[in-house]
Design a protein around this motif. Sequence first.
Motif, PDB file in Angstrom:
ATOM      1  N   GLY A  78       0.825  -1.218   0.000  1.00 55.20           N
ATOM      2  CA  GLY A  78       0.000   0.000   0.000  1.00 55.20           C
ATOM      3  C   GLY A  78       0.852   1.258   0.000  1.00 55.20           C
ATOM      4  N   TYR A 101       2.213   1.784  -3.428  1.00 60.63           N
ATOM      5  CA  TYR A 101       1.226   2.391  -4.336  1.00 60.63           C
ATOM      6  C   TYR A 101       1.166   3.901  -4.090  1.00 60.63           C
ATOM      7  CZ  TYR A 101      -0.926  -1.684  -6.546  1.00 60.63           C
ATOM      8  OH  TYR A 101      -1.160  -2.796  -7.321  1.00 60.63           O
ATOM      9  N   ASN A 117      -6.153  -2.014  -0.477  1.00 65.26           N
ATOM     10  CA  ASN A 117      -4.952  -2.800  -0.201  1.00 65.26           C
ATOM     11  C   ASN A 117      -4.967  -3.465   1.174  1.00 65.26           C
ATOM     12  OD1 ASN A 117      -1.814  -3.246  -0.315  1.00 65.26           O
ATOM     13  ND2 ASN A 117      -2.201  -2.099   1.547  1.00 65.26           N
ATOM     14  N   ILE A 177      -6.628  -5.490  -4.052  1.00 62.37           N
ATOM     15  CA  ILE A 177      -5.474  -6.381  -3.863  1.00 62.37           C
ATOM     16  C   ILE A 177      -5.965  -7.691  -3.236  1.00 62.37           C
ATOM     17  CG2 ILE A 177      -3.105  -6.576  -3.064  1.00 62.37           C
ATOM     18  CD1 ILE A 177      -3.728  -4.084  -4.905  1.00 62.37           C
TER      19      ILE A 177
END
Length: 259
Positions: free
Chosen positions: A4, A7, A71, A122
């Motif tokens: 996460g 990202y 996530n 995810i």
Amino acid sequence: DGIGKSYAEELARRGFAIVLISRSQHKLDDVARSLGKVETKTIAVDFGKTNIYPSIEAGLSGLEIGVLVNNVGVSYPYPEYYLHIPDLDNFITNMINVNMTSVCQVILIHLSLQSKGVILNISSASGMYPVPLLTIYSATKAFVDFFSRGLQEEYRRQGIIIQSVLPFFVATKMTRIRKPTLDKPTPERYVAAELNTVGLQSQTNGYFPHAVMGWLTTKLVPIDIVIFFGARMNRLQRTGYLHRRKLREQKNGTGLKTD
Ligand SMILES: NC(=O)c1ccc[n+]([C@@H]2O[C@H](COP(=O)([O-])OP(=O)(O)OC[C@H]3O[C@@H](n4cnc5c(N)ncnc54)[C@H](OP(=O)(O)O)[C@@H]3O)[C@@H](O)[C@H]2O)c1
């Protein structure tokens, strides 16, 4: 943390303003600071709880969200047989709330606030087939995959991209892998590769070596064999973990029962 955070870093690098949602305010503040010049906002909530969604909605309203990354996720501390999982009742509730309810509820908020955008859910390669001794985790991730793919078809015509992301091992706190390798990449490397598949694949392993592993384990090897070897690998990991724990406890003089 982990995937996460990567990202957030990668999307910030590409010029997006970032909203970070996680549990610990101090960690959120640290990550927000590390993202540099982009505009950031943080929302501290515990996804193990189900009463958090009004505060997430309040935090997101008025913002134009281009990319939502679902996530948040928890796994087992070590592979374990279902009935042997410590504090099983709470473990089940927490894993379902964090891994499944969060995805449904945050998408509900997102779609009620925006009519377009990209949603990345995810999941995990553990959701591609049952993984014994990580059975609840594997089942929650299969849910995320099915939910994503069904929803993508429902909203495709509105121009909303919903992608199911199914990584194999990535070197994060969750997997406790300290030395990244080609097949167990750093989260930065994984995310940079994964973002290149957005808009091209609605279900993806996200990273070329993982795509090869995905192909081998779903197309080449019969599923019963994959499940058998998954169970064997996890039984070995369980034995190793319990053995190390016993040694630690003997060393510390606590001598708790381990089985
Ligand atoms: N790593 C892998 O090999 C792998 C493979 C396949 C799929 N995945 C999936 O990828 C996602 C990210 O995994 P990761 O490896 O990056 O995990 P990670 O390093 O453990 O990071 C998980 C993040 O979720 C947050 N979190 C955990 N429980 C929470 C809760 N109850 N409320 C709010 N935030 C919470 C953690 O916050 P704290 O730091 O405060 O705990 C942390 O920021 C998960 O969905 C996982 O299932 C990972």
